[in-house]
Design a protein around this motif. Structure first.
Motif, PDB file in Angstrom:
ATOM      1  N   GLY A  28     -18.497 -34.558 -56.601  1.00  0.00           N
ATOM      2  CA  GLY A  28     -18.119 -33.211 -57.037  1.00  0.00           C
ATOM      3  C   GLY A  28     -18.663 -32.154 -56.095  1.00  0.00           C
ATOM      4  N   MET A  29     -19.938 -32.287 -55.763  1.00  0.00           N
ATOM      5  CA  MET A  29     -20.580 -31.335 -54.848  1.00  0.00           C
ATOM      6  C   MET A  29     -19.918 -31.395 -53.465  1.00  0.00           C
ATOM      7  SD  MET A  29     -22.967 -31.492 -52.141  1.00  0.00           S
ATOM      8  CE  MET A  29     -23.941 -32.970 -52.342  1.00  0.00           C
ATOM      9  N   LEU A  30     -19.630 -32.626 -53.021  1.00  0.00           N
ATOM     10  CA  LEU A  30     -19.027 -32.771 -51.700  1.00  0.00           C
ATOM     11  C   LEU A  30     -17.589 -32.248 -51.677  1.00  0.00           C
ATOM     12  CD1 LEU A  30     -20.420 -36.314 -50.792  1.00  0.00           C
ATOM     13  CD2 LEU A  30     -21.096 -34.139 -49.772  1.00  0.00           C
ATOM     14  N   GLU A 115     -15.427 -20.992 -58.949  1.00  0.00           N
ATOM     15  CA  GLU A 115     -14.001 -21.282 -58.709  1.00  0.00           C
ATOM     16  C   GLU A 115     -13.255 -20.023 -58.283  1.00  0.00           C
ATOM     17  OE1 GLU A 115     -12.128 -23.963 -58.571  1.00  0.00           O
ATOM     18  OE2 GLU A 115     -13.819 -25.311 -58.935  1.00  0.00           O
ATOM     19  N   GLU A 116     -13.621 -18.892 -58.929  1.00  0.00           N
ATOM     20  CA  GLU A 116     -12.962 -17.640 -58.577  1.00  0.00           C
ATOM     21  C   GLU A 116     -13.320 -17.232 -57.147  1.00  0.00           C
ATOM     22  OE1 GLU A 116     -12.882 -18.065 -62.814  1.00  0.00           O
ATOM     23  OE2 GLU A 116     -14.609 -18.018 -61.516  1.00  0.00           O
ATOM     24  N   ILE A 117     -14.572 -17.417 -56.816  1.00  0.00           N
ATOM     25  CA  ILE A 117     -15.006 -17.080 -55.446  1.00  0.00           C
ATOM     26  C   ILE A 117     -14.267 -17.952 -54.434  1.00  0.00           C
ATOM     27  CG2 ILE A 117     -16.967 -17.135 -53.853  1.00  0.00           C
ATOM     28  CD1 ILE A 117     -18.742 -16.413 -56.273  1.00  0.00           C
ATOM     29  N   MET A 118     -14.108 -19.209 -54.796  1.00  0.00           N
ATOM     30  CA  MET A 118     -13.424 -20.112 -53.870  1.00  0.00           C
ATOM     31  C   MET A 118     -11.973 -19.709 -53.678  1.00  0.00           C
ATOM     32  SD  MET A 118     -15.017 -23.879 -54.510  1.00  0.00           S
ATOM     33  CE  MET A 118     -13.960 -24.581 -53.321  1.00  0.00           C
ATOM     34  N   VAL A 119     -11.342 -19.298 -54.748  1.00  0.00           N
ATOM     35  CA  VAL A 119      -9.953 -18.829 -54.633  1.00  0.00           C
ATOM     36  C   VAL A 119      -9.896 -17.626 -53.707  1.00  0.00           C
ATOM     37  CG1 VAL A 119      -8.044 -17.752 -55.907  1.00  0.00           C
ATOM     38  CG2 VAL A 119      -9.223 -19.730 -56.865  1.00  0.00           C
ATOM     39  N   LEU A 120     -10.878 -16.748 -53.884  1.00  0.00           N
ATOM     40  CA  LEU A 120     -10.950 -15.551 -53.058  1.00  0.00           C
ATOM     41  C   LEU A 120     -11.138 -15.923 -51.578  1.00  0.00           C
ATOM     42  CD1 LEU A 120     -11.025 -12.475 -53.696  1.00  0.00           C
ATOM     43  CD2 LEU A 120     -13.512 -12.645 -53.592  1.00  0.00           C
ATOM     44  N   ILE A 121     -12.068 -16.799 -51.340  1.00  0.00           N
ATOM     45  CA  ILE A 121     -12.363 -17.180 -49.945  1.00  0.00           C
ATOM     46  C   ILE A 121     -11.190 -17.939 -49.321  1.00  0.00           C
ATOM     47  CG2 ILE A 121     -13.863 -18.635 -48.509  1.00  0.00           C
ATOM     48  CD1 ILE A 121     -16.161 -17.900 -50.385  1.00  0.00           C
ATOM     49  N   ASN A 122     -10.559 -18.760 -50.131  1.00  0.00           N
ATOM     50  CA  ASN A 122      -9.459 -19.560 -49.581  1.00  0.00           C
ATOM     51  C   ASN A 122      -8.247 -18.713 -49.202  1.00  0.00           C
ATOM     52  OD1 ASN A 122     -10.837 -21.920 -49.643  1.00  0.00           O
ATOM     53  ND2 ASN A 122     -10.029 -22.605 -51.602  1.00  0.00           N
ATOM     54  N   LYS A 123      -8.259 -17.479 -49.653  1.00  0.00           N
ATOM     55  CA  LYS A 123      -7.163 -16.597 -49.253  1.00  0.00           C
ATOM     56  C   LYS A 123      -7.363 -16.059 -47.836  1.00  0.00           C
ATOM     57  CE  LYS A 123      -4.643 -16.890 -52.811  1.00  0.00           C
ATOM     58  NZ  LYS A 123      -3.334 -17.548 -52.670  1.00  0.00           N
ATOM     59  N   LEU A 124      -8.564 -16.249 -47.319  1.00  0.00           N
ATOM     60  CA  LEU A 124      -8.834 -15.791 -45.948  1.00  0.00           C
ATOM     61  C   LEU A 124      -8.068 -16.662 -44.960  1.00  0.00           C
ATOM     62  CD1 LEU A 124     -12.734 -15.376 -46.069  1.00  0.00           C
ATOM     63  CD2 LEU A 124     -11.062 -13.534 -45.893  1.00  0.00           C
ATOM     64  N   PRO A 125      -7.677 -16.084 -43.827  1.00  0.00           N
ATOM     65  CA  PRO A 125      -7.082 -16.924 -42.767  1.00  0.00           C
ATOM     66  C   PRO A 125      -8.052 -18.042 -42.373  1.00  0.00           C
ATOM     67  CG  PRO A 125      -6.837 -14.604 -42.250  1.00  0.00           C
ATOM     68  CD  PRO A 125      -7.715 -14.671 -43.445  1.00  0.00           C
TER      69      PRO A 125
ATOM     70  N   ASN B  16     -24.321 -24.551 -55.467  1.00  0.00           N
ATOM     71  CA  ASN B  16     -24.619 -25.360 -56.648  1.00  0.00           C
ATOM     72  C   ASN B  16     -23.371 -25.799 -57.404  1.00  0.00           C
ATOM     73  OD1 ASN B  16     -27.378 -24.992 -56.160  1.00  0.00           O
ATOM     74  ND2 ASN B  16     -27.367 -23.016 -57.210  1.00  0.00           N
ATOM     75  N   HIS B  17     -22.228 -25.430 -56.875  1.00  0.00           N
ATOM     76  CA  HIS B  17     -20.998 -25.746 -57.611  1.00  0.00           C
ATOM     77  C   HIS B  17     -20.547 -27.182 -57.363  1.00  0.00           C
ATOM     78  CE1 HIS B  17     -17.246 -25.211 -59.626  1.00  0.00           C
ATOM     79  NE2 HIS B  17     -16.546 -25.459 -58.518  1.00  0.00           N
ATOM     80  N   SER B  18     -20.049 -27.761 -58.434  1.00  0.00           N
ATOM     81  CA  SER B  18     -19.534 -29.117 -58.308  1.00  0.00           C
ATOM     82  C   SER B  18     -18.105 -29.128 -58.840  1.00  0.00           C
ATOM     83  CB  SER B  18     -20.415 -30.086 -59.112  1.00  0.00           C
ATOM     84  OG  SER B  18     -19.890 -31.374 -59.032  1.00  0.00           O
ATOM     85  N   SER B  19     -17.184 -29.536 -57.982  1.00  0.00           N
ATOM     86  CA  SER B  19     -15.768 -29.548 -58.397  1.00  0.00           C
ATOM     87  C   SER B  19     -15.494 -30.759 -59.272  1.00  0.00           C
ATOM     88  CB  SER B  19     -14.873 -29.606 -57.164  1.00  0.00           C
ATOM     89  OG  SER B  19     -15.110 -28.481 -56.360  1.00  0.00           O
ATOM     90  N   GLU B  20     -14.507 -30.612 -60.106  1.00  0.00           N
ATOM     91  CA  GLU B  20     -14.126 -31.746 -60.957  1.00  0.00           C
ATOM     92  C   GLU B  20     -13.241 -32.688 -60.166  1.00  0.00           C
ATOM     93  OE1 GLU B  20     -12.403 -30.540 -64.624  1.00  0.00           O
ATOM     94  OE2 GLU B  20     -14.186 -29.454 -65.271  1.00  0.00           O
ATOM     95  N   ILE B  21     -13.477 -33.955 -60.369  1.00  0.00           N
ATOM     96  CA  ILE B  21     -12.684 -34.951 -59.634  1.00  0.00           C
ATOM     97  C   ILE B  21     -12.576 -36.224 -60.474  1.00  0.00           C
ATOM     98  CG2 ILE B  21     -14.728 -35.817 -58.383  1.00  0.00           C
ATOM     99  CD1 ILE B  21     -12.802 -36.271 -55.982  1.00  0.00           C
TER     100      ILE B  21
END
Lengths: 187, 486
Positions: A28-30, A115-125, B16-21
């Motif tokens: 999950g972390m990876l 998750e929200e931050i990741m969505v935000l960051i993933n919008k970057l080029p 510290n985030h862990s994605s669901e898988i």
């Protein structure tokens, strides 16, 4: 509860149940690491698999001098970068350096989840996102980023500055974002 | 919230985030790969043990073979003696033999003439077996001590022989041997049984012979002289000389040795392309050679000619020190005077604000790099022994089984990396070459203390082909060890 040390030792011996446990505990972390660099979920999962294989191949070389998680994270980052390189991603986009300005972010954004931050960051080029992740999240210096991505330090700096600029604009003007993004960000 | 705080917030949350898988799905995809990795590791480990075990088995197998070869030689020697005894027995028959009661322990130098023998071709077969058994009994493996000694006939051709195992109550007449076949093969040995009809005649003749023997000068023959295989061999000269037997016994010797060494390390770092010249210079500046230590266990097969073959297992650790100053430059801002402006009154105003500053932090990094090698030496040598001192020379190859590298090296002017993670070094470097001379002092026959100056050349690069520099080593040191012969 199997301790990390015991888990590592068993994986070094090739005990399959421990290898499964390692996958269960750390994938999950990876995956989070891989998702930050990959273009999409499918690529992130592929990179995760390759990273785990790499970890099992080299776990015998791991020595308890540093954090095991950091060691695995480093492998995942490197694999992600290799995938990006494989898909003809080029980092050599020169840009003028833009100094950081005193930007104030609304407090509401501190409530954003990962998750929200990741969505935000993933919008970057792609190029901006990679440098932003390496610098802000992984904590690499510009020199290190330059060597990792085979770009100059200045390029790394300018990419980061641009990434910040784009993020700031997105946060300041959420209306310009797509409906979906706004919904997520304001959730 | 200020921007830097926002970034810290991002870092904290994402770290510290862990994605669901779906773990089971992921494991399903990984399982075959993991099995392959495990099998590969087992095979590699198995191969190492197989190599080592095979080597030990070969050395001990050779040892066992030559050990048994010596014993076989002894058995053949005994057979040869037995055959010789048989020949002697038939020679006795060819001449005249008289067997006296064992208690007498003397023989007559003037033996009975051929005519005195009671020859008969008709009653040969039954006693032939007895003769063979007597002869065989007279050739024990190691020495022979019979409580009884019988007399023998001493002739011009043959001055020995005997027959210790003849029963004391044997009638002398029944002991007369006869050669049933007159040809030179001497194969058909026959012993004449007493003939009932001539019993009285024979008895009389025998008594006369005994009487004559008692009157003549007796020759006392030592038991050992008569029956010892060595004595017989010496007299008859029918077996190989003793020197040859000794040579064969000592054709090969074995020795086990344990040794350790400290050696000077000479590293040769070369760029594969001109673009890596700077990297070579950086690494040469930041890395310093330290000593190399070696430990070895050896088994040696020595030939009497002086040549020997050595193998075993060797552990080598090449040590280096890596040290450099890492400078980290960070941008920051502090409150201060940003600039001055001249107002309309022509006065100088000071504008305060955050002034950007550049911080340079220097870290002094130091790592000890280690290259650990496990090798199998295969060395051909020659030694010469002078009383208590042994000198020699050895040359051969070291077959590398595995190599493990740990430590850090510079990647650029101010950045290092962990060689374990980036894997710039090989895990096997193939063959290296060894030359050495040795001198030892022998404390006992099988215990020796020795010193051996040597040079070991690693002709192949430790780095992978994809790395810009080739890294080779030469070691110059002295092995010190003990050798135990067996």
């Amino acid at each position: 509860m199997v301790t990390e040390k015991k888990l590592i030792q068993d994986c070094q011996k090739g005990i399959k149940s421990s290898q499964y446990l390692l996958v269960k505990r750390y994938s999950g972390m990876l995956l989070t690491v891989c998702r930050r660099y990959a273009r999409d979920e499918s690529m992130a999962k592929d990179v995760l698999q390759e990273s785990l294989i790499r970890i099992f191949q080299n776990i015998g070389k791991y020595q308890e001098r540093g954090s095991f998680e950091a060691w695995m994270r480093q492998i995942a980052v490197r694999r992600s970068l290799q995938w990006l390189e494989k898909s003809s991603f080029k980092y050599e986009i020169h840009a003028e350096e833009m100094p950081d300005k005193e930007v104030t972010i609304p407090e509401i954004y501190t409530q954003l989840g990962a998750e929200e931050i990741m969505v935000l960051i993933n919008k970057l080029p792609s190029g901006f996102r990679t440098v932003f992740n390496l610098y802000v999240v992984e904590g690499f210096s510009h020199k290190e980023i330059g060597n990792l991505l085979d770009i100059t330090e200045n390029t790394s700096r300018s990419q980061l500055a641009r990434a910040r600029k784009v993020l700031q604009q997105k946060l300041k003007n959420p209306k310009k974002n797509s409906r979906h993004e706004v919904a997520i960000i304001r959730k | 919230m200020k921007w830097p705080l926002f970034e810290n917030n991002i870092k904290e949350k994402l770290s510290n985030h862990s994605s669901e898988i779906d773990i089971d799905n992921l494991w399903g995809n990984l399982e075959s790969e993991v099995d392959a990795i495990n099998n590969q590791k087992k095979k590699r480990r198995g191969f190492v043990w197989f190599l080592f075990g095979g080597m030990v088995a070969i050395v001990f197998g050779l040892g066992f073979f030559y050990w048994n070869a010596d014993r076989l030689e002894n058995v053949n020697l005994a057979s040869s003696i037995s055959e010789n005894q048989e020949v002697k027995a038939t020679r006795l028959v060819e001449k005249e033999v008289e067997i006296k009661p064992i208690e007498r322990g003397v023989i007559n130098s003037e033996s009975v003439s051929h005519d005195d023998l009671n020859l008969s071709g008709s009653n040969v077969g039954s006693v032939q077996e007895t003769v063979h058994s007597i002869v065989n009994k007279s050739v024990p493996k190691s020495g022979f001590e019979s409580p009884r000694v019988s007399g023998i006939n001493q002739t011009k051709e043959s001055k020995s022989v005997i027959s210790e195992a003849v029963p004391t109550d044997l009638n002398p007449k029944t002991s007369l041997l006869e050669e049933s076949n007159t040809d030179e093969k001497l194969t058909d040995v026959e012993i004449v049984e007493p003939i009932e009809t001539e019993e009285s005649v024979a008895k009389k003749e025998t008594q006369e012979v005994i009487k004559e023997a008692e009157n003549s000068t007796p020759i006392v023959i030592e038991k050992e002289e008569i029956i010892s295989p060595e004595k017989v061999d010496a007299k008859e000269d029918l077996s190989p000389p003793n020197e040859n037997k000794e040579d064969k016994k000592k054709l090969f010797k074995f020795a086990f040795s344990a040794q350790a060494s400290i050696s000077f390390t000479d590293r040769k770092l070369e760029e594969k392309l001109d673009t890596f010249t700077q990297l070579r210079a950086l690494r040469n500046v930041s890395e310093r050679m330290l000593e190399t230590s070696q430990l070895g266990l050896r088994i040696t097969v020595e030939h009497t000619s002086g040549f020997d073959l050595t193998s075993g297992i060797n552990y080598t650790q090449i040590n280096e020190r890596f040290r450099y100053n890492e400078s980290v430059i960070t941008q920051d801002s502090v409150p201060g005077i940003q600039f001055f402006v001249r107002n309309f009154q022509n006065e100088l105003d000071t504008i305060f604000g955050n002034v950007p500053i550049t911080k340079t932090t220097t870290f002094n990094k130091k790592y000890y790099n280690k290259y650990r090698l496990i090798e199998v030496p295969i060395l051909l040598g020659w030694t010469k022994k002078f009383q208590k001192v042994r000198v020699g020379a050895q040359a051969g190859i070291f077959a590398n089984i595995s190599m493990k590298s740990v430590g850090h090296v510079l990647k650029s002017e101010s950045e290092d990396f962990d060689v374990e993670v980036d894997e710039i070094y090989k895990t096997n470097i193939g063959l290296s070459y060894y030359f050495g001379v040795s001198a030892g002092y022998i404390f006992k026959d099988n215990f020796e203390l020795y010193a051996s100056p040597f040079a070991c050349i690693f002709s192949k690069s430790f780095t992978k082909d994809t790395y810009g520099l080739s890294q080779k080593y030469r070691l110059y040191g002295v092995n010190v060890g003990v050798r135990i012969g067996f």
